[in-house]
Design a protein around this motif. Structure first.
Motif, PDB file in Angstrom:
ATOM      1  N   GLU A 151       0.897  -1.363  -0.141  1.00 19.45           N
ATOM      2  CA  GLU A 151       0.011   0.023   0.106  1.00 19.45           C
ATOM      3  C   GLU A 151       0.754   1.198   0.042  1.00 19.45           C
ATOM      4  N   ALA A 152       0.513   2.332  -0.678  1.00 21.65           N
ATOM      5  CA  ALA A 152       1.096   3.591  -0.659  1.00 21.65           C
ATOM      6  C   ALA A 152       0.130   4.655  -0.339  1.00 21.65           C
ATOM      7  N   GLU A 153       0.499   5.686   0.235  1.00 24.30           N
ATOM      8  CA  GLU A 153      -0.328   7.117   0.581  1.00 24.30           C
ATOM      9  C   GLU A 153       0.346   8.193   0.318  1.00 24.30           C
ATOM     10  N   GLY A 154      -0.258   9.072  -0.272  1.00 24.40           N
ATOM     11  CA  GLY A 154       0.398  10.412  -0.653  1.00 24.40           C
ATOM     12  C   GLY A 154      -0.695  11.424  -1.370  1.00 24.40           C
ATOM     13  N   ARG A 155      -0.287  12.384  -1.650  1.00 24.88           N
ATOM     14  CA  ARG A 155      -1.014  13.493  -2.247  1.00 24.88           C
ATOM     15  C   ARG A 155      -0.769  13.084  -4.157  1.00 24.88           C
ATOM     16  N   LEU A 156      -1.679  12.862  -4.766  1.00 26.86           N
ATOM     17  CA  LEU A 156      -1.484  12.657  -6.156  1.00 26.86           C
ATOM     18  C   LEU A 156      -1.205  13.652  -6.733  1.00 26.86           C
ATOM     19  N   GLN A 157      -0.105  14.126  -7.441  1.00 27.57           N
ATOM     20  CA  GLN A 157       0.373  15.052  -7.944  1.00 27.57           C
ATOM     21  C   GLN A 157       0.150  15.298  -9.416  1.00 27.57           C
ATOM     22  N   ASP A 158       0.321  13.933 -10.454  1.00 28.07           N
ATOM     23  CA  ASP A 158       0.037  13.909 -11.578  1.00 28.07           C
ATOM     24  C   ASP A 158      -0.113  12.512 -11.911  1.00 28.07           C
ATOM     25  N   VAL A 205       2.140   9.751  -9.932  1.00 26.89           N
ATOM     26  CA  VAL A 205       3.176  10.588  -9.450  1.00 26.89           C
ATOM     27  C   VAL A 205       2.758  11.192  -8.133  1.00 26.89           C
ATOM     28  N   LEU A 206       3.204  10.769  -6.921  1.00 27.39           N
ATOM     29  CA  LEU A 206       2.760  11.389  -5.623  1.00 27.39           C
ATOM     30  C   LEU A 206       3.676  12.542  -5.250  1.00 27.39           C
ATOM     31  N   GLU A 207       3.202  13.440  -4.538  1.00 30.73           N
ATOM     32  CA  GLU A 207       3.907  14.902  -4.146  1.00 30.73           C
ATOM     33  C   GLU A 207       5.405  14.393  -3.622  1.00 30.73           C
ATOM     34  N   ASP A 208       5.480  13.373  -3.064  1.00 28.99           N
ATOM     35  CA  ASP A 208       7.025  12.996  -2.283  1.00 28.99           C
ATOM     36  C   ASP A 208       7.774  12.445  -3.428  1.00 28.99           C
ATOM     37  N   GLY A 209       7.290  12.375  -4.687  1.00 26.85           N
ATOM     38  CA  GLY A 209       8.348  11.795  -5.654  1.00 26.85           C
ATOM     39  C   GLY A 209       8.037  10.418  -5.884  1.00 26.85           C
TER      40      GLY A 209
END
Length: 192
Positions: free
Chosen positions: A125-132, A143-147
């Motif tokens: 599982e992965a969590e983060g802000r979806l950037q693009d 692409v998540l905000e943390d790269g």
């Protein structure tokens, strides 16, 4: 976001979801929206027609209540003009909301800027802000905000996490009352 519920009477033939989709799709397209799903079911003496609409996949943000009202009126007019639903029916027009699982590429594109949890095919599982969502060497990648980058093929599904208002977006009592008045004018309450 749920839209208005309208009760209508029609003398038309038996409604199927596909027949309703055929009738309402042009109305939804004309409003610049995407037709997510359609269902038409019998509930006692009446039918219930549920239409779910969304913004186009390249849009970021949420569908506002004014746009939802406008598309509801357009869908209602299209159904009345074609007479595709027999007898009394209730029309419910809504948006997918945050509870929709992210399973299609367009769902991920619509979730850009949102906090998401990704359930991976390998069980992780992965969590983060979806950037693009970008084209990668192995197909489309999230692409998540943390790269962090995750090929869509490695994601079983995702979900948008409900967030309380972020501190950087919160109104912390600044003296800019003009902006607050403009924002308040955009809010609409709808009852079903």
């Amino acid at each position: 976001m749920a839209g208005p519920k309208n009760e209508r009477t029609s003398s038309g033939g038996s409604a199927t979801a596909e027949a309703v989709r055929r009738v309402v799709a042009p109305a939804v397209d004309a409003e610049g929206l995407f037709l997510e799903s359609v269902s038409a079911t019998r509930a006692g003496a009446r039918s219930v027609v549920r239409v779910t609409v969304d913004l186009p996949e390249d849009a970021v943000g949420s569908l506002g209540s004014d746009a939802l009202d406008a598309v509801s009126r357009a869908i209602s007019a299209a159904l009345d003009a074609d007479d595709v639903v027999r007898g009394v029916y209730v029309l419910e027009v809504s948006t997918p909301g945050t509870s929709r699982p992210l399973t299609e590429l367009r769902h991920f594109k619509r979730a850009r800027t949102r906090l998401v949890t990704l359930s991976l095919v390998d069980g992780g599982e992965a969590e983060g802000r979806l950037q693009d969502v970008v084209a990668g060497t192995d197909g489309d990648e999230l692409v998540l905000e943390d790269g962090g980058r995750f090929p869509v093929a490695t994601v079983r599904q995702g979900r948008v996490e409900v967030e309380l208002k972020r501190v950087d977006d919160a109104d912390l009592g600044d003296d800019d009352d003009d902006d607050d008045a403009d924002d308040a004018g955009d809010a609409r309450t709808q009852e079903g």
